[in-house]
Design a protein around this motif. Structure first.
Motif, PDB file in Angstrom:
ATOM      1  N   THR A 104      -7.559  -5.430  11.467  1.00 25.99           N
ATOM      2  CA  THR A 104      -6.371  -4.658  11.105  1.00 25.99           C
ATOM      3  C   THR A 104      -6.634  -3.165  11.263  1.00 25.99           C
ATOM      4  O   THR A 104      -5.714  -2.382  11.454  1.00 25.99           O
ATOM      5  CB  THR A 104      -5.950  -4.959   9.654  1.00 25.99           C
ATOM      6  N   THR A 105      -7.899  -2.766  11.178  1.00 22.01           N
ATOM      7  CA  THR A 105      -8.287  -1.386  11.470  1.00 22.01           C
ATOM      8  C   THR A 105      -9.624  -1.424  12.199  1.00 22.01           C
ATOM      9  O   THR A 105     -10.539  -2.133  11.795  1.00 22.01           O
ATOM     10  CB  THR A 105      -8.452  -0.540  10.184  1.00 22.01           C
ATOM     11  N   ASP A 123     -24.966  -1.977  -3.332  1.00 20.24           N
ATOM     12  CA  ASP A 123     -25.724  -2.428  -4.513  1.00 20.24           C
ATOM     13  C   ASP A 123     -25.564  -3.923  -4.784  1.00 20.24           C
ATOM     14  O   ASP A 123     -25.422  -4.371  -5.932  1.00 20.24           O
ATOM     15  CB  ASP A 123     -25.308  -1.629  -5.751  1.00 20.24           C
ATOM     16  N   GLY A 124     -25.548  -4.711  -3.703  1.00 16.58           N
ATOM     17  CA  GLY A 124     -25.495  -6.158  -3.860  1.00 16.58           C
ATOM     18  C   GLY A 124     -24.118  -6.737  -4.102  1.00 16.58           C
ATOM     19  O   GLY A 124     -23.985  -7.938  -4.349  1.00 16.58           O
ATOM     20  N   TRP A 125     -23.073  -5.915  -4.022  1.00 17.72           N
ATOM     21  CA  TRP A 125     -21.705  -6.377  -4.236  1.00 17.72           C
ATOM     22  C   TRP A 125     -20.871  -6.151  -2.985  1.00 17.72           C
ATOM     23  O   TRP A 125     -20.986  -5.127  -2.321  1.00 17.72           O
ATOM     24  CB  TRP A 125     -21.051  -5.646  -5.408  1.00 17.72           C
ATOM     25  N   TYR A 126     -19.991  -7.118  -2.695  1.00 16.22           N
ATOM     26  CA  TYR A 126     -19.018  -6.967  -1.615  1.00 16.22           C
ATOM     27  C   TYR A 126     -17.782  -6.263  -2.172  1.00 16.22           C
ATOM     28  O   TYR A 126     -17.160  -6.742  -3.130  1.00 16.22           O
ATOM     29  CB  TYR A 126     -18.634  -8.330  -1.035  1.00 16.22           C
ATOM     30  N   HIS A 127     -17.427  -5.130  -1.584  1.00 14.28           N
ATOM     31  CA  HIS A 127     -16.252  -4.363  -2.003  1.00 14.28           C
ATOM     32  C   HIS A 127     -15.060  -4.806  -1.157  1.00 14.28           C
ATOM     33  O   HIS A 127     -15.004  -4.533   0.038  1.00 14.28           O
ATOM     34  CB  HIS A 127     -16.508  -2.867  -1.853  1.00 14.28           C
ATOM     35  N   SER A 128     -14.105  -5.486  -1.790  1.00 16.06           N
ATOM     36  CA  SER A 128     -13.040  -6.168  -1.053  1.00 16.06           C
ATOM     37  C   SER A 128     -11.980  -5.231  -0.492  1.00 16.06           C
ATOM     38  O   SER A 128     -11.305  -5.571   0.483  1.00 16.06           O
ATOM     39  CB  SER A 128     -12.365  -7.202  -1.953  1.00 16.06           C
ATOM     40  N   GLY A 129     -11.784  -4.073  -1.138  1.00 13.24           N
ATOM     41  CA  GLY A 129     -10.684  -3.204  -0.732  1.00 13.24           C
ATOM     42  C   GLY A 129      -9.341  -3.656  -1.301  1.00 13.24           C
ATOM     43  O   GLY A 129      -8.311  -3.041  -1.042  1.00 13.24           O
ATOM     44  N   ASP A 130      -9.346  -4.721  -2.100  1.00 17.89           N
ATOM     45  CA  ASP A 130      -8.121  -5.220  -2.718  1.00 17.89           C
ATOM     46  C   ASP A 130      -7.966  -4.642  -4.119  1.00 17.89           C
ATOM     47  O   ASP A 130      -8.902  -4.674  -4.923  1.00 17.89           O
ATOM     48  CB  ASP A 130      -8.136  -6.743  -2.806  1.00 17.89           C
ATOM     49  N   ILE A 131      -6.788  -4.118  -4.401  1.00 16.11           N
ATOM     50  CA  ILE A 131      -6.482  -3.542  -5.711  1.00 16.11           C
ATOM     51  C   ILE A 131      -5.768  -4.604  -6.545  1.00 16.11           C
ATOM     52  O   ILE A 131      -4.793  -5.229  -6.092  1.00 16.11           O
ATOM     53  CB  ILE A 131      -5.594  -2.293  -5.567  1.00 16.11           C
ATOM     54  N   ALA A 132      -6.250  -4.822  -7.763  1.00  8.35           N
ATOM     55  CA  ALA A 132      -5.717  -5.916  -8.578  1.00  8.35           C
ATOM     56  C   ALA A 132      -5.849  -5.603 -10.052  1.00  8.35           C
ATOM     57  O   ALA A 132      -6.536  -4.659 -10.458  1.00  8.35           O
ATOM     58  CB  ALA A 132      -6.467  -7.211  -8.256  1.00  8.35           C
ATOM     59  N   SER A 133      -5.206  -6.434 -10.851  1.00  6.65           N
ATOM     60  CA  SER A 133      -5.448  -6.479 -12.289  1.00  6.65           C
ATOM     61  C   SER A 133      -5.952  -7.888 -12.609  1.00  6.65           C
ATOM     62  O   SER A 133      -5.739  -8.829 -11.841  1.00  6.65           O
ATOM     63  CB  SER A 133      -4.172  -6.178 -13.078  1.00  6.65           C
ATOM     64  N   VAL A 134      -6.634  -8.021 -13.730  1.00  2.81           N
ATOM     65  CA  VAL A 134      -7.128  -9.321 -14.180  1.00  2.81           C
ATOM     66  C   VAL A 134      -6.720  -9.499 -15.636  1.00  2.81           C
ATOM     67  O   VAL A 134      -6.995  -8.625 -16.466  1.00  2.81           O
ATOM     68  CB  VAL A 134      -8.669  -9.421 -14.048  1.00  2.81           C
ATOM     69  N   ASN A 135      -6.053 -10.602 -15.940  1.00  2.00           N
ATOM     70  CA  ASN A 135      -5.603 -10.775 -17.322  1.00  2.00           C
ATOM     71  C   ASN A 135      -6.728 -11.343 -18.188  1.00  2.00           C
ATOM     72  O   ASN A 135      -7.779 -11.750 -17.670  1.00  2.00           O
ATOM     73  CB  ASN A 135      -4.311 -11.604 -17.376  1.00  2.00           C
ATOM     74  N   ILE A 184      -6.335 -13.399 -11.550  1.00  2.00           N
ATOM     75  CA  ILE A 184      -6.258 -12.191 -10.725  1.00  2.00           C
ATOM     76  C   ILE A 184      -4.844 -12.013 -10.197  1.00  2.00           C
ATOM     77  O   ILE A 184      -4.238 -12.968  -9.693  1.00  2.00           O
ATOM     78  CB  ILE A 184      -7.234 -12.295  -9.530  1.00  2.00           C
ATOM     79  N   GLN A 185      -4.327 -10.812 -10.306  1.00  2.00           N
ATOM     80  CA  GLN A 185      -3.042 -10.475  -9.700  1.00  2.00           C
ATOM     81  C   GLN A 185      -3.276  -9.314  -8.735  1.00  2.00           C
ATOM     82  O   GLN A 185      -3.465  -8.169  -9.144  1.00  2.00           O
ATOM     83  CB  GLN A 185      -2.013 -10.070 -10.755  1.00  2.00           C
ATOM     84  N   ILE A 186      -3.311  -9.636  -7.449  1.00  2.00           N
ATOM     85  CA  ILE A 186      -3.571  -8.601  -6.442  1.00  2.00           C
ATOM     86  C   ILE A 186      -2.312  -7.789  -6.212  1.00  2.00           C
ATOM     87  O   ILE A 186      -1.231  -8.344  -5.974  1.00  2.00           O
ATOM     88  CB  ILE A 186      -4.083  -9.217  -5.134  1.00  2.00           C
ATOM     89  N   GLY A 187      -2.450  -6.476  -6.289  1.00  2.00           N
ATOM     90  CA  GLY A 187      -1.320  -5.600  -6.047  1.00  2.00           C
ATOM     91  C   GLY A 187      -1.212  -5.235  -4.588  1.00  2.00           C
ATOM     92  O   GLY A 187      -0.139  -5.264  -4.006  1.00  2.00           O
ATOM     93  N   ASP A 188      -2.346  -4.913  -3.968  1.00  2.00           N
ATOM     94  CA  ASP A 188      -2.302  -4.393  -2.603  1.00  2.00           C
ATOM     95  C   ASP A 188      -3.694  -4.247  -2.035  1.00  2.00           C
ATOM     96  O   ASP A 188      -4.683  -4.241  -2.782  1.00  2.00           O
ATOM     97  CB  ASP A 188      -1.657  -2.997  -2.583  1.00  2.00           C
ATOM     98  N   ARG A 189      -3.748  -4.107  -0.715  1.00  2.00           N
ATOM     99  CA  ARG A 189      -4.916  -3.526  -0.094  1.00  2.00           C
ATOM    100  C   ARG A 189      -4.861  -2.020  -0.364  1.00  2.00           C
ATOM    101  O   ARG A 189      -3.770  -1.447  -0.501  1.00  2.00           O
ATOM    102  CB  ARG A 189      -4.903  -3.760   1.420  1.00  2.00           C
ATOM    103  N   VAL A 190      -6.000  -1.381  -0.460  1.00  2.00           N
ATOM    104  CA  VAL A 190      -6.033   0.062  -0.721  1.00  2.00           C
ATOM    105  C   VAL A 190      -5.172   0.800   0.290  1.00  2.00           C
ATOM    106  O   VAL A 190      -4.391   1.690  -0.053  1.00  2.00           O
ATOM    107  CB  VAL A 190      -7.491   0.582  -0.681  1.00  2.00           C
ATOM    108  N   LYS A 191      -5.289   0.388   1.560  1.00  2.00           N
ATOM    109  CA  LYS A 191      -4.572   1.116   2.619  1.00  2.00           C
ATOM    110  C   LYS A 191      -3.067   0.847   2.609  1.00  2.00           C
ATOM    111  O   LYS A 191      -2.306   1.562   3.262  1.00  2.00           O
ATOM    112  CB  LYS A 191      -5.140   0.745   3.987  1.00  2.00           C
ATOM    113  N   ALA A 212       4.521   2.844   3.435  1.00  2.00           N
ATOM    114  CA  ALA A 212       4.639   4.250   3.031  1.00  2.00           C
ATOM    115  C   ALA A 212       5.112   5.072   4.228  1.00  2.00           C
ATOM    116  O   ALA A 212       4.613   4.902   5.346  1.00  2.00           O
ATOM    117  CB  ALA A 212       3.303   4.771   2.542  1.00  2.00           C
ATOM    118  N   ILE A 213       6.080   5.955   3.985  1.00  2.00           N
ATOM    119  CA  ILE A 213       6.491   6.921   4.999  1.00  2.00           C
ATOM    120  C   ILE A 213       6.277   8.327   4.429  1.00  2.00           C
ATOM    121  O   ILE A 213       6.346   8.534   3.212  1.00  2.00           O
ATOM    122  CB  ILE A 213       7.972   6.737   5.415  1.00  2.00           C
TER     123      ILE A 213
END
Length: 540
Positions: free
Chosen positions: A183-184, A408-420, A425-432, A464-465
């Motif tokens: 995608t990028t 540091d041993g973690w995969y950074h997904s780039g997904d923005i979410a909340s966790v109850n 998990i409730q994913i809001g968006d990709r960062v981009k 976004a525009i």
């Protein structure tokens, strides 16, 4: 101390060919249906492994596959790993430049290709520096093609023995390779070890995950070139489930017919497939018997609650949210309702079903802010999801971009979410894909989910525009249903979602388009929309 017993892909195949020898693999073909058993498949996998060895494929070499979901592609899934080579599934929908890039980057020695996809590779073949042989997956002994030294799949198998001696291997040896859908930037390669594929299969078969069973008849609608087909080929084989392969270019009608004819119990694909099936059923007025389906798994992007509700109320089928990524083999979460939540009001249960669910046993997760500090699981605060575990990759294949994602041993997904508090998990968006308006974040996914619930909307994407005052503002790109193309207007869409969001969240405008651009794996391609509307002026 336990035995030293490596977890290998060959163990999966050997169990199926002995314990479930008579269970079937069924493939939709142009001429009708191809059927055979795990016993047959095991013998043909050995023949393919011997044929590849005769062509000079050695341990560690990459063998590319460029094909649809068929029994021959399934054989390739096992043949390369059992001989110590690496099965590289190549995305058939990538742009030519990306195809050449990943085949050269992977240094594929052999490429297996379906006949109808040969024209895609023919003009690119001179640029493929490492490929020594193209094998066309058909029974035509003299395939008509300009691919250099093209060989016939069935001829090669007929000349090979069905007895194969597996070399000594370690469970950390590479068995699979898949590239992200780009995608990028350029696609990034992810290598899967035997251990990762084996443990991923066991996790998928757990009762609180997909619960693959010998009683199942599975049909993966996710392409076999995408992230191990979400594990379906290996997990189905591990438990001896019947497998249905949808074949070349399955459309919604073919999907529905296969469900009914073969009494499919478990299937998986991206939301665009399941929205397309609903739309086909609405437009055609046809009915099918879906009573065998115990779950339709949806992943790749958020599925609207309205679609989950429609599957349950119109078809009597559970549409289940899962979440994963190429880097995680791919399953990370699965949505199951905990027992103490079963008494929730119906609307709340549907909202819960719209979340990405719980992390699969075996993986760890963190939710962090922009400074890397852990955030509480309160269902309110949003941060980036981080993961680690035995089937999560630790790096990209020969790619310096590893340092941007694996920290540091973690995969950074780039997904923005909340966790109850229950861990959902409730994913809001990709960062981009987030819209940052006046310094505040707006979730495009939340807006899309609300818009798609409108009965006259088929698809919706929010981007976004640029804005002179607020920096960015949301623009809704909407595809009306066919019978509403001349009647649906901006006011109707805005009125439908107005009471669901704060005023400053609402899109500045709504544009109506014929279709949402899709990536090579069926996700919304928002970068195309952002390019298209980068100079858009509201009311202009």
């Amino acid at each position: 101390m336990t035995m030293h017993y490596p977890l290998l892909v060959s163990n999966i195949l050997n169990r199926a060919r002995t314990a479930f020898a008579d269970k079937e693999i069924i493939t939709r073909t142009e001429d009708g249906t191809h059927r055979y058993t795990y016993k047959d498949m095991g013998a043909r996998v050995n023949r393919l492994a011997n044929a590849l060895s005769a062509l000079g494929v050695k341990k560690g070499d990459r063998v590319g596959t460029f094909g649809w979901n068929t029994y021959r592609h399934l054989e390739a899934y096992f043949a390369s790993p059992i001989m110590g080579a690496v099965n590289h599934t190549i995305n058939i929908r990538l742009f030519p430049d990306d195809l050449v890039y990943i085949i050269n980057h992977a240094e594929d020695k052999v490429v297996l290709v379906d006949p109808d996809l040969v024209p895609i590779l023919e003009p690119l073949a001179p640029q493929m520096e490492s490929v020594e042989h193209f094998i066309i997956m058909s029974d035509d002994p003299e395939p008509a093609t300009t691919l250099p030294g093209a060989l016939c799949y069935e001829t090669l198998l007929a000349q090979a023995s069905d007895e194969f001696t597996q070399p000594e291997m370690d469970e950390y040896d590479p068995a699979g390779l898949c590239y992200t859908s780009a995608t990028t930037g350029r696609p990034k390669g992810v290598t899967y070890t035997h251990r990762a594929l084996y443990l991923h299969s066991m996790a998928e078969c757990m009762a609180d995950t997909s619960a693959f069973s010998e009683r199942d008849t599975t049909m993966a609608m996710v392409p076999m070139f995408h992230a191990n087909c979400w594990g379906f080929p290996y997990s189905s084989t591990m438990v001896g489930a019947n497998q249905v392969m949808p074949g070349v270019r399955p459309d919604p009608q073919a999907i529905c017919e296969l469900f009914e004819e073969h009494k499919v119990t478990l299937t998986a694909g991206v939301p665009t497939i399941w929205v397309g099936v609903l739309d086909y059923l609405d437009r055609s007025g046809k009915t099918y018997d879906f009573s065998s389906l115990r779950a339709v798994i949806s992943g790749g992007s958020a599925v609207p609650v309205s679609v989950i509700r429609a599957y349950k109320e119109k078809l009597g089928v559970d549409l289940v949210h899962a979440y994963g990524m190429t880097e995680a083999t791919p399953i990370v979460t699965y949505n199951r309702v905990k027992t103490h939540l079963e008494g929730l009001p119906e609307d709340e249960k549907y909202e819960l079903a719209g979340s990405q669910g719980l992390v699969v046993a075996g993986l760890e997760m963190r939710l962090v802010d922009e400074n890397g500090e852990d955030l509480p699981w309160d269902g309110e605060q949003r941060g980036e999801l981080l993961f680690r575990g035995p089937w999560v990759a630790r790096e990209y294949y020969n790619d310096e971009r590893t340092a941007e994602t694996y920290i540091d041993g973690w995969y950074h997904s780039g997904d923005i979410a909340s966790v109850n508090p229950d861990g959902y998990i409730q994913i809001g968006d990709r960062v981009k894909d987030m819209v940052k308006s006046g310094g505040e974040w707006i979730s495009s996914v939340d807006l899309e989910t609300a818009i798609i619930a409108h009965p006259d909307v088929l698809e919706a994407a929010v981007i976004a525009i640029p804005h002179p005052t607020w920096v960015e503002r949301p623009l809704a790109c909407v595809v009306p249903r066919e019978d509403a193309r001349d009647s649906l207007d901006r006011a109707q869409v805005m009125d439908f979602i107005r009471d669901k969001f704060a005023r400053w969240w609402l899109p500045d405008d709504v544009v109506f388009i014929d279709e949402i651009p899709k990536t090579s794996v069926g996700k919304f391609d928002k970068k195309v929309l952002r390019d298209r509307y980068q100079d858009y002026v509201v009311g202009g």
